[in-house]
Scaffold this active site. Structure first.
Site, PDB file in Angstrom:
ATOM      1  N   CYS A 128      10.900  14.496  -8.913  1.00 20.66           N
ATOM      2  CA  CYS A 128      11.219  14.960 -10.681  1.00 20.66           C
ATOM      3  C   CYS A 128      11.868  13.616 -11.676  1.00 20.66           C
ATOM      4  CB  CYS A 128      11.650  16.345 -10.282  1.00 20.66           C
ATOM      5  SG  CYS A 128      12.384  16.971 -12.090  1.00 20.66           S
ATOM      6  N   CYS A 168       8.318  20.218 -12.232  1.00 25.71           N
ATOM      7  CA  CYS A 168       9.558  20.845 -10.726  1.00 25.71           C
ATOM      8  C   CYS A 168       9.863  22.081 -10.371  1.00 25.71           C
ATOM      9  CB  CYS A 168      10.200  19.738 -11.567  1.00 25.71           C
ATOM     10  SG  CYS A 168      11.684  19.627 -10.112  1.00 25.71           S
ATOM     11  N   HIS A 224       5.870  -0.324  -2.458  1.00 21.88           N
ATOM     12  CA  HIS A 224       5.554   0.804  -3.748  1.00 21.88           C
ATOM     13  C   HIS A 224       6.097   1.871  -3.101  1.00 21.88           C
ATOM     14  CE1 HIS A 224       3.254  -3.425  -4.807  1.00 21.88           C
ATOM     15  NE2 HIS A 224       4.011  -3.209  -5.179  1.00 21.88           N
ATOM     16  N   ASN A 269       0.670  -1.445   0.044  1.00 19.38           N
ATOM     17  CA  ASN A 269       0.154   0.480   0.249  1.00 19.38           C
ATOM     18  C   ASN A 269       0.627   1.083   0.012  1.00 19.38           C
ATOM     19  OD1 ASN A 269      -2.580  -1.182  -0.301  1.00 19.38           O
ATOM     20  ND2 ASN A 269      -1.940  -1.346   1.919  1.00 19.38           N
ATOM     21  N   VAL A 270      -0.116   2.407  -0.341  1.00 19.48           N
ATOM     22  CA  VAL A 270       0.767   3.750  -0.474  1.00 19.48           C
ATOM     23  C   VAL A 270       0.499   4.707   0.006  1.00 19.48           C
ATOM     24  CG1 VAL A 270       2.204   3.693  -2.898  1.00 19.48           C
ATOM     25  CG2 VAL A 270      -0.332   4.196  -2.927  1.00 19.48           C
ATOM     26  N   ASP A 271      -0.783   4.332   1.223  1.00 17.83           N
ATOM     27  CA  ASP A 271      -1.421   5.179   1.876  1.00 17.83           C
ATOM     28  C   ASP A 271      -0.601   5.520   2.852  1.00 17.83           C
ATOM     29  OD1 ASP A 271      -1.786   3.060   3.961  1.00 17.83           O
ATOM     30  OD2 ASP A 271      -4.052   2.506   2.491  1.00 17.83           O
ATOM     31  N   ARG A 277     -11.211 -10.966   1.879  1.00 14.90           N
ATOM     32  CA  ARG A 277     -11.859 -11.491   1.795  1.00 14.90           C
ATOM     33  C   ARG A 277     -11.515 -12.428   0.333  1.00 14.90           C
ATOM     34  NH1 ARG A 277     -16.342 -10.437   3.908  1.00 14.90           N
ATOM     35  NH2 ARG A 277     -16.430  -9.185   6.160  1.00 14.90           N
TER      36      ARG A 277
END
Length: 273
Positions: A126, A176, A118, A101-103, A243
């Protein structure tokens, strides 16, 4: 394969655990995943790295949707599953978390040792000079460049939003601030490799596991499934809590199909008492 909660407890108690988490761990926080409980990919495909890098129109679409989705994504909070893993770590039952996850919700919940396979959406990078910028700072710049861009939208996975492409054509993409190069979220897109230092950290954590606990991942992507595959090769037991079906069901010692948050909360209670 049918297992119950007591099977899960018996497998994991008295073993050092490492968790591998996927999008299903965060759905109770309001972040959609890419696949439903039946394992079928949802309608909207994830961003492909080569498309993003090569096509300005693809970047325009990505950043327009991201600008709309970011406020709700950044306001999400950890749910009971994240907190349960943090409790397991604080009591010494869990060595750490390898997450797809990237949260950043594991860190927000108090987990101390987290390997983000990830990356994380809180930063942008940039592609020309490598400069980093916070996603919040970029959000301010995107809003200033597009003050009237406010179409209706629906929340999508990873801070994205579903928007009619016809509304995106006039969206202005920010460059950038250092070199005016192309900005990309500091995450691993599909078709892009996990950076070697990150993968090295993940393997180092995995090597401490006496059991691998997979939480909320379909394991459809090899970046996560590789750990299940290695565990089976080494004879390390694998428990899957999620699930629906997963790619690793045949590799699992115990598979529990059910609510993730309540299962992990109960598991943390049993393994730390």
């Amino acid at each position: 394969m049918s297992h119950g909660f007591e099977d899960l407890v018996r497998l994991l108690q008295h073993r050092r655990l490492v968790a591998l988490t996927g999008a299903g761990c965060s759905t109770d926080s309001g972040i959609p995943d890419y696949r439903g409980p039946d394992g079928v990919q949802r309608k909207r495909p994830p961003v492909q790295y080569q498309e993003f890098v090569k096509h300005p129109a693809r970047r325009q679409r990505y950043w327009a949707r991201s600008m709309l989705g970011w406020p709700r994504f950044s306001d999400t909070r950890p749910n009971a599953a994240h907190h349960a893993l943090a409790v397991l770590e604080s009591h010494g039952a869990l060595r750490g978390v390898i997450t797809q996850n990237v949260d950043r919700l594991h860190t927000a919940a108090g987990s101390r040792r987290v390997v983000e396979l990830h990356g994380a959406l809180v930063r942008v990078r940039c592609l020309a000079c490598g400069a980093l910028e916070s996603r919040d700072a970029l959000q301010t710049r995107l809003r200033a460049l597009n003050p009237d861009f406010a179409p209706s939208f629906a929340v999508a996975p990873d801070g994205d939003a579903e928007v009619d492409d016809g509304r995106i054509e006039r969206f202005v993409v920010a460059d950038c601030v250092r070199c005016e190069g192309v900005l990309k979220p500091d995450v691993v897109f599909f078709g892009e490799n996990v950076p070697k230092p990150v993968l090295d950290d993940a393997w180092a954590l995995f090597d401490e596991a006496e059991a691998l606990l997979v939480v909320g991942s379909s394991l459809a992507v090899f970046s996560g499934y590789r750990f299940v595959k290695r565990a089976r090769e080494r004879g390390v037991p694998v428990a899957i809590v999620t699930r629906g079906v997963t790619r690793g069901d045949g590799d699992a010692t115990v598979k529990l199909d059910g609510d993730i948050a309540s299962t992990l909360t109960a598991l943390a209670h049993r393994l730390t008492r």
